[in-house]
Write an enzyme that holds these catalytic residues in place. Sequence first.
Site, PDB file in Angstrom:
ATOM      1  N   ASP A 190       6.128   4.723  -1.177  1.00 24.89           N
ATOM      2  CA  ASP A 190       7.593   4.821  -1.232  1.00 24.89           C
ATOM      3  C   ASP A 190       8.150   3.703  -2.120  1.00 24.89           C
ATOM      4  OD1 ASP A 190       8.346   2.409   0.296  1.00 24.89           O
ATOM      5  OD2 ASP A 190       7.655   3.458   2.084  1.00 24.89           O
TER       6      ASP A 190
ATOM      7  N   GLN B 276       0.854  -1.202   0.000  1.00 31.79           N
ATOM      8  CA  GLN B 276       0.000   0.000   0.000  1.00 31.79           C
ATOM      9  C   GLN B 276       0.880   1.239   0.000  1.00 31.79           C
ATOM     10  OE1 GLN B 276      -3.422  -0.252   2.959  1.00 31.79           O
ATOM     11  NE2 GLN B 276      -2.265  -2.060   3.519  1.00 31.79           N
ATOM     12  N   ASN B 277       2.182   1.046   0.158  1.00 32.39           N
ATOM     13  CA  ASN B 277       3.070   2.199   0.322  1.00 32.39           C
ATOM     14  C   ASN B 277       3.386   2.854  -1.013  1.00 32.39           C
ATOM     15  OD1 ASN B 277       3.028   1.431   2.934  1.00 32.39           O
ATOM     16  ND2 ASN B 277       5.061   0.479   2.934  1.00 32.39           N
TER      17      ASN B 277
ATOM     18  N   GLY C 131       2.681  -4.496   8.991  1.00 38.64           N
ATOM     19  CA  GLY C 131       2.630  -3.062   9.264  1.00 38.64           C
ATOM     20  C   GLY C 131       1.480  -2.317   8.616  1.00 38.64           C
TER      21      GLY C 131
ATOM     22  N   HIS D  15      -1.535   1.638  -4.080  1.00 42.52           N
ATOM     23  CA  HIS D  15      -1.964   3.033  -3.915  1.00 42.52           C
ATOM     24  C   HIS D  15      -1.096   4.015  -4.683  1.00 42.52           C
ATOM     25  CE1 HIS D  15      -4.124   1.865   0.094  1.00 42.52           C
ATOM     26  NE2 HIS D  15      -4.800   1.534  -0.984  1.00 42.52           N
TER      27      HIS D  15
HETATM   28  P1  OAD Z   1      -1.518   3.076   8.994  1.00 44.23           P
HETATM   29  O1  OAD Z   1      -0.812   4.303   9.405  1.00 44.23           O
HETATM   30  O2  OAD Z   1      -3.002   3.084   8.971  1.00 44.23           O
HETATM   31  O3  OAD Z   1      -1.056   1.872   9.914  1.00 44.23           O
HETATM   32  C1  OAD Z   1       0.295   1.679  10.213  1.00 44.23           C
HETATM   33  C2  OAD Z   1       0.451   0.349  10.907  1.00 44.23           C
HETATM   34  O4  OAD Z   1       1.851   0.147  11.086  1.00 44.23           O
HETATM   35  C3  OAD Z   1      -0.196   0.287  12.295  1.00 44.23           C
HETATM   36  O5  OAD Z   1      -0.952  -0.923  12.411  1.00 44.23           O
HETATM   37  C4  OAD Z   1       1.001   0.273  13.244  1.00 44.23           C
HETATM   38  O6  OAD Z   1       0.783  -0.504  14.419  1.00 44.23           O
HETATM   39  C5  OAD Z   1       2.073  -0.361  12.385  1.00 44.23           C
HETATM   40  N1  OAD Z   1       3.460  -0.050  12.748  1.00 44.23           N
HETATM   41  C6  OAD Z   1       3.972   1.056  13.330  1.00 44.23           C
HETATM   42  N2  OAD Z   1       5.303   0.950  13.481  1.00 44.23           N
HETATM   43  C7  OAD Z   1       5.647  -0.267  12.973  1.00 44.23           C
HETATM   44  C8  OAD Z   1       6.878  -0.981  12.830  1.00 44.23           C
HETATM   45  N3  OAD Z   1       8.047  -0.474  13.220  1.00 44.23           N
HETATM   46  N4  OAD Z   1       6.841  -2.203  12.258  1.00 44.23           N
HETATM   47  C9  OAD Z   1       5.668  -2.739  11.827  1.00 44.23           C
HETATM   48  N5  OAD Z   1       4.497  -2.124  11.944  1.00 44.23           N
HETATM   49  C10 OAD Z   1       4.466  -0.906  12.511  1.00 44.23           C
HETATM   50  O7  OAD Z   1      -0.915   2.671   7.563  1.00 44.23           O
HETATM   51  P2  OAD Z   1      -1.533   1.717   6.417  1.00 44.23           P
HETATM   52  O8  OAD Z   1      -2.336   0.625   7.027  1.00 44.23           O
HETATM   53  O9  OAD Z   1      -0.432   1.350   5.518  1.00 44.23           O
HETATM   54  O10 OAD Z   1      -3.265   5.419   1.476  1.00 44.23           O
HETATM   55  O11 OAD Z   1      -2.500   2.748   5.691  1.00 44.23           O
HETATM   56  C11 OAD Z   1      -3.204   2.349   4.562  1.00 44.23           C
HETATM   57  C12 OAD Z   1      -3.406   3.522   3.620  1.00 44.23           C
HETATM   58  O12 OAD Z   1      -3.957   4.618   4.343  1.00 44.23           O
HETATM   59  C13 OAD Z   1      -2.123   4.090   3.068  1.00 44.23           C
HETATM   60  O13 OAD Z   1      -1.651   3.374   1.945  1.00 44.23           O
HETATM   61  C14 OAD Z   1      -2.503   5.490   2.680  1.00 44.23           C
HETATM   62  C15 OAD Z   1      -3.357   5.849   3.877  1.00 44.23           C
HETATM   63  O14 OAD Z   1      -4.389   6.725   3.662  1.00 44.23           O
HETATM   64  C16 OAD Z   1      -3.219   6.448   0.595  1.00 44.23           C
HETATM   65  O15 OAD Z   1      -2.623   7.478   0.800  1.00 44.23           O
HETATM   66  C17 OAD Z   1      -3.956   6.186  -0.656  1.00 44.23           C
END
Ligand code: OAD
Length: 235
Positions: A90, A87-88, A178, A105
Amino acid sequence: MKKLVVSSGAGISAESGMMTYRDAGGLWDKYPVMQVASAEGFAADPSLIHQFYSNMRQKMQATVQPNAAHLGLVDLERDFDVHIITQNVDDLHERAGSSHVLHLHGELMKVRSMRHPERVYQLPCDQLTDKGLVTTVDTRDPYGDPVRPHIVFFGESVPEFEPAAQLVQQADILVVIGTSLVVYPAAALIQYAPSKAQIYYIDPNPASVPSRVHVIAKKATEGVAELAKLLREGQ
Ligand code: OAD
């Protein structure tokens, strides 16, 4: 070789210094999501959106490197047919050296024509009037058309979802890393895993998932190391 499909979210890049979105102090705390990541926000203030993604792009290129989790997934390619769905936006999976990466995304390092969406440009791109990593509302492609970030905004369709779901349907092993599992359709990918597939979820603060999922409640770097050990022992 067994097919290992990874579904990664912002958490895998957190230890590289990329901000997550929904953790406390994350991006959506600092910037209103509907202003900088929605189709309506782009229509209302395209300058702000160009600035937001240009800043993120510059930071990513200047200071951010793949971490041990990205690299650990590359290492798994020695024993598994690894396919990454991220979903990243980067490019850390690519920079780490992963062979198959599908971006659900969009991609920060790409822009596309607003008139001909199939015309996608990799940055930095000499063909664009604005050289370098910064784009503005005045940036034009070689045909004179304005460009926009190659990012899927809220309110837009997710064209890569179908191929992603097909990959998950073929998985022997699915590894979710993550992600808060709140954004759809990405969060639904897990439901496409075959019933015989093993499923792992690495996240220090995991969302609730079905009981068949093996949760590794650790940061991505530690969690991927543990996963690699478990998978190699199980072979
Ligand atoms: P979120 O910010 O919603 O969730 C981040 C997740 O990473 C959380 O469950 C944290 O617990 C976890 N996390 C934090 N630090 C970590 C680490 N060191 N190792 C592993 N996990 C860790 O991000 P996404 O679920 O990726 O879309 O968000 C989904 C989408 O929402 C993104 O792609 C973006 C956003 O809106 C768009 O911009 C289109």
